[in-house]
Design an enzyme around this catalytic site. Structure first.
Site, PDB file in Angstrom:
ATOM      1  N   ASP A   1       6.441  11.111  -5.008  1.00  0.00           N
ATOM      2  CA  ASP A   1       7.562  10.475  -4.316  1.00  0.00           C
ATOM      3  C   ASP A   1       8.330   9.608  -5.324  1.00  0.00           C
ATOM      4  OD1 ASP A   1       4.959   9.297  -4.110  1.00  0.00           O
ATOM      5  OD2 ASP A   1       5.852   7.619  -3.042  1.00  0.00           O
TER       6      ASP A   1
ATOM      7  N   ASP B   1      -7.011   2.502   3.101  1.00  0.00           N
ATOM      8  CA  ASP B   1      -6.191   1.773   2.128  1.00  0.00           C
ATOM      9  C   ASP B   1      -5.414   0.636   2.791  1.00  0.00           C
ATOM     10  OD1 ASP B   1      -4.811   3.790   3.537  1.00  0.00           O
ATOM     11  OD2 ASP B   1      -3.110   3.647   2.171  1.00  0.00           O
ATOM     12  N   GLU B   2      -5.071  -0.325   1.960  1.00  0.00           N
ATOM     13  CA  GLU B   2      -4.083  -1.361   2.278  1.00  0.00           C
ATOM     14  C   GLU B   2      -4.292  -1.992   3.661  1.00  0.00           C
ATOM     15  OE1 GLU B   2      -0.337   0.172  -0.351  1.00  0.00           O
ATOM     16  OE2 GLU B   2      -0.504   1.068   1.641  1.00  0.00           O
TER      17      GLU B   2
ATOM     18  N   TYR C   1       2.089  10.458  -8.281  1.00  0.00           N
ATOM     19  CA  TYR C   1       2.856  10.089  -7.090  1.00  0.00           C
ATOM     20  C   TYR C   1       4.227  10.754  -7.190  1.00  0.00           C
ATOM     21  CZ  TYR C   1      -0.194   7.082  -4.391  1.00  0.00           C
ATOM     22  OH  TYR C   1      -1.201   6.636  -3.577  1.00  0.00           O
TER      23      TYR C   1
ATOM     24  N   HIS D   1      -3.009   0.813   8.650  1.00  0.00           N
ATOM     25  CA  HIS D   1      -2.025   1.894   8.795  1.00  0.00           C
ATOM     26  C   HIS D   1      -2.183   2.580  10.153  1.00  0.00           C
ATOM     27  CE1 HIS D   1      -0.180   1.971   4.788  1.00  0.00           C
ATOM     28  NE2 HIS D   1      -1.360   1.657   4.290  1.00  0.00           N
TER      29      HIS D   1
ATOM     30  N   GLU E   1       8.424   8.250   2.683  1.00  0.00           N
ATOM     31  CA  GLU E   1       9.370   7.210   3.122  1.00  0.00           C
ATOM     32  C   GLU E   1      10.804   7.579   2.749  1.00  0.00           C
ATOM     33  OE1 GLU E   1       6.516   6.581   1.609  1.00  0.00           O
ATOM     34  OE2 GLU E   1       5.559   4.772   2.407  1.00  0.00           O
TER      35      GLU E   1
ATOM     36  N   ARG F   1       5.728   9.217   7.760  1.00  0.00           N
ATOM     37  CA  ARG F   1       6.979   8.519   7.437  1.00  0.00           C
ATOM     38  C   ARG F   1       8.160   9.419   7.740  1.00  0.00           C
ATOM     39  NH1 ARG F   1       3.047   6.456   4.044  1.00  0.00           N
ATOM     40  NH2 ARG F   1       2.593   4.308   4.702  1.00  0.00           N
TER      41      ARG F   1
ATOM     42  N   ASP G   1      -0.088   7.345  10.535  1.00  0.00           N
ATOM     43  CA  ASP G   1       0.227   6.098   9.824  1.00  0.00           C
ATOM     44  C   ASP G   1       1.029   5.222  10.769  1.00  0.00           C
ATOM     45  OD1 ASP G   1       0.855   4.156   7.707  1.00  0.00           O
ATOM     46  OD2 ASP G   1       0.245   5.754   6.335  1.00  0.00           O
TER      47      ASP G   1
ATOM     48  N   TRP H   1       4.432  11.038  -0.705  1.00  0.00           N
ATOM     49  CA  TRP H   1       4.684  10.057   0.354  1.00  0.00           C
ATOM     50  C   TRP H   1       6.139  10.198   0.778  1.00  0.00           C
ATOM     51  CZ3 TRP H   1       0.410   8.245   2.297  1.00  0.00           C
ATOM     52  CH2 TRP H   1      -0.724   8.173   1.484  1.00  0.00           C
TER      53      TRP H   1
HETATM   54  C1  ACM Z   1      -1.678   4.748  -0.814  1.00  0.00           C
HETATM   55  O1  ACM Z   1      -0.749   5.039  -1.587  1.00  0.00           O
HETATM   56  N1  ACM Z   1      -1.560   3.719  -0.005  1.00  0.00           N
HETATM   57  C2  ACM Z   1      -2.906   5.488  -0.790  1.00  0.00           C
END
Ligand code: ACM
Ligand code: ZN
Length: 766
Positions: free
Chosen positions: A443, A347-348, A441, A288, A482, A171, A200, A480
């Site tokens: 972030d 993930d996701e 987390y 991703h 972003e 990111r 990603d 993270w």
């Molecule tokens: C994640 O936060 N998508 C692992």
């Protein structure tokens, strides 16, 4: 007379020679994470130019190198390393029976003995010596001071073997020097696992020789919305500025990005290894993966690359070419990273693409799979077998649990709202790393995920059995990126919370205490300053909401918590405060509407800007009516309205009397609006705050004045407003236009600064 002076001089010389090294008090010592046991003894050991280091074997090499490196840099002398036993030395001594990372440290005025059974233990002992030394040991230039190490006896061992930090390079990108700096700071706090999220949707950050487009094109992007948000924020906070070095002209266009060559990756891995830190690579697949699919479009189900509703189109799991592509990448990756584990993300994933893909559906049928989740597990199994053939262990985010796990997969649990994931994994014998959003987390802003919250979070779920607990490899915090476009901003998000993760990962549950920890953290700030770390300083509190007043009001600015050396600067003219602005030292009086902006500084380190309006209000007079019934009138109106303002106040007597404002049975209804109306009883003159919470939208009026504007089209959310009311009855109206799936309508009130309580029949009538 001459004789007499000589005698005095001799006495002074003698006294100074036998002057013992100073003793240190508990308050002067901070070793973080907290050792299992520490005893502070009399005196201290003085490290001097001629101090020897006694070295036995290779297991002590990294520790010794690190220690001599510190003195070389900060003290300007090269400690001699010898392999014969000498007195008055720093002795590294191998003993049997300590677990990985554990060590014993005995410092006396005559020697330092560091004992361990393997290299991590010796390295950790050196980090404790480092923290016992004056903070000048962190200096990058020569300092001439006495290098005393307080006399202590320490026995210490880690709770978890995985003591991790993660960085997201996709990111926003961070360069190799920043990575090295981060690794040095991890080492200081005995963190030993560095997870690199290298790929990603937003950028590919590792050179793969077989697929050069991944970095030639995939590492560079036209600045996206994450970049523009950061650039906008950089106006008030320079930490959000994106460094020029991350821009490059690609195909005639200015693009953002960066990547690591394989040589740089090797350099990072070696640098980490010198610090007993293992680097875990993550290549996130099969979702991703946009930065790769953009350049190798055959990877997706129908050749399309980009965003679906929430996530990007994933790679197709029905085409053999996908499997081949992934394995070719991983073949290069495993050669670069000596770590046991390779993280493949998982993930996701936007499985909607697979639901309509003939290749994916064919694969599901052919392999006798139940659904798309099982298709992902089928893919994971294949990748796992490949990794195993290269001597590696497979790891993924906890989504990999959904379609079924092999016995040997390892799970990184991040979704705390899926408590079953770690349970299923640990029960099945899989290794689990806890890295939940609830605490780890980083972030997330410090104001929400506070230092205390991180510290007090117990990573092992309460329902784990002893056997399941044994499958928890450890914990990790994630950064993270972003909203983290610069390394300084990354540090601001990481420190001091990283110290809480370090202690959570290291200290036993019984040995933890937030107050003691917090004291120790405060003692670490000077060391962090010496290291040039940019950390979070407590925010100015009380400016999250507008402040209303009638005649005049005294404004006091306070920090969310006390931190020595922290000062508040503010402005009243809308400009961004700097250290040249007004310095806050006592409450001040405001008698007109103004905007206040305030920021806390510790040295040159500053917090996020806090600002609010201070609003001058006139009192609203009450109405003269008589209440016949307690509660409010409620009308439920048929039909869907575009805006809350489209709701007309009914004149009919066709209403229901309600005692409170709540959705109740209406949650099963569709296409309607609601109006509540009556009188609100102000018990005394004052500034009142009203708050609503709704999905869809709502508005709250006192008389004709809209006090809460919670309109628009949104999920459940709160809004507030303030009004000055004279004691008595005031007409109140609340209009609610729910979303398609009605979820909530609530309304609260309170005097400004007091706790808000529900508006109900105790304070309403008609
Ligand atoms: C994640 O936060 N998508 C692992
Ligand atoms: Zn497909």
């Amino acid at each position: 007379m001459k004789k007499y002076i000589t005698l005095i001089l001799l006495t002074i010389l003698l006294v100074s020679c036998i002057q013992p090294n100073p003793s240190f008090k508990e308050e002067e010592i901070s070793i973080l994470p907290k050792p299992s046991s520490i005893q502070i003894d009399k005196g201290s050991f003085k490290v001097e130019e001629d101090t020897k280091i006694v070295f036995q074997d290779k297991t002590q090499e990294k520790a010794v190198n690190y220690l001599t490196g510190l003195f070389n840099k900060a003290a300007g002398f090269n400690l001699e390393v010898v392999d014969n036993k000498v007195e008055d030395a720093i002795v590294f001594e191998k003993i049997e029976g300590l677990k990985e990372g554990a060590y014993k440290l005995e410092v006396s005025p005559t020697s330092i003995h560091a004992k361990a059974s393997e290299e991590n233990g010796f390295f950790n002992a050196v980090q404790s010596i480092r923290q016992l030394l004056p903070t000048e040991i962190e200096s990058k230039e020569k300092v001439s001071i006495d290098w005393f190490v307080p006399s202590v006896t320490i026995e210490d061992e880690p709770r978890f073997q995985w003591r991790g930090m993660h960085m997201d390079f996709s990111r926003h990108f961070f360069n190799i020097d920043e990575v090295k700096d981060f690794l040095d700071n991890m080492a200081l706090y005995k963190l030993n696992t560095y997870h690199m999220h290298l790929t990603d949707d937003q950028g590919w950050r590792i050179e793969i020789k077989k697929y050069p487009l991944l970095t030639e094109k995939g590492a560079w992007r036209t600045p996206n919305n994450q970049d523009t948000i950061c650039m906008d924020k950089s106006v008030e906070n320079k930490l959000f500025a994106i460094d020029e070095s991350n821009f490059k002209e690609v195909d005639g266009e200015r693009k953002y990005g960066g990547f690591f060559t394989q040589e740089q990756i090797k350099e990072i891995v070696a640098y980490a290894d010198d610090r007993c830190i293992t680097v875990i690579p993550e290549i996130d697949m099969p979702g991703h993966f946009k930065s790769a699919i953009d350049n190798y479009p055959f990877l997706s189900c129908n050749g399309e690359s980009g965003w679906d509703t929430v996530f990007t189109y994933p790679t197709c799991l029905g085409k053999e070419t996908t499997y081949e592509f992934m394995k070719n990448i991983l073949a290069e990756v495993v050669g670069l990273f000596p770590s046991e584990f390779v993280h493949i993300g998982g993930d996701e994933v936007n499985i909607a693409s697979w639901e309509v893909c003939p290749h994916c559906q064919k694969a599901i049928k052919e392999h006798g799979l139940k659904d798309e989740h099982e298709l992902q597990s089928h893919f994971n199994r294949d990748i796992e077998q490949f990794l195993q053939s290269k001597g590696k262990k497979f790891m993924g985010w906890d989504e990999i649990v959904t379609g079924g796990l092999t016995k040997s997969a390892n799970v990184m649990w991040w979704r705390n709202w899926f408590p079953n994931s770690p349970k299923i994994a640990a029960e099945n014998g899989n290794g689990v790393v806890v890295t939940t959003t609830a605490a780890y987390y980083f972030d997330y802003l410090n104001e929400g995920t506070t230092l205390e919250r991180v510290y007090n979070y117990e990573p092992i779920p309460a329902d784990f059995t002893t056997e399941e607990e044994a499958n928890v490899l450890g914990i990790q915090a994630n950064l993270w990126s972003e909203r983290i476009p610069s390394y300084k901003r990354l540090q601001y998000q990481a420190f001091p919370r990283m110290l809480a993760v370090a202690e959570n990962a290291w200290a036993s549950k019984e040995n933890k205490d937030f107050e003691i920890f917090n004291n120790n953290v405060e003692k670490q700030y000077n060391r962090l300053d010496a290291l040039g770390v940019y950390y979070y300083v407590p925010a100015v509190k009380g400016l999250d909401k507008e402040i209303a007043f009638v005649d005049e009001t005294a404004i006091s600015l306070d920090l969310a918590y006390e931190l020595e050396g922290t000062e508040i600067y503010y402005t009243l003219d809308g400009s961004i405060p700097t250290k040249e602005s007004l310095k806050y030292d006592a409450p001040f009086v405001v008698n007109d509407t103004i905007e206040i902006k305030a920021r806390a500084y510790r040295g040159d380190i500053y917090n996020d800007l806090k600002s609010t309006k201070i609003l001058h209000k006139e009192y609203t007079e009450p109405v003269n009516v008589t209440i016949k019934e307690k509660g409010l009138k409620q009308w439920v109106l048929k039909g869907k309205r575009k805006e809350v303002s489209d709701i007309k106040i009914p004149k009919t007597t066709n209403f229901t009397k309600v005692d409170s404002i709540a959705l109740g049975d209406l949650k099963d209804k569709k296409r309607f609006s609601v109006v509540y109306q009556g009188y609100f009883k102000a018990e005394k003159d004052g500034v009142y705050e009203f708050e609503t919470r709704s999905d869809g939208g709502d508005e709250l009026f006192i008389g004709k004045e809209m006090v809460v504007d919670n309109s628009g089209w949104h999920g459940p959310r709160k809004r507030y407003g303030k009004i000055a009311l004279k004691k008595g009855l005031h007409p109140i109206t609340i209009k609610y236009r729910p979303s398609d799936k009605p979820r909530v309508i609530e309304a609260k009130f309170g005097l400004q600064g007091e706790e808000l309580i529900a508006i109900d029949s105790k304070v309403t009538g008609y």
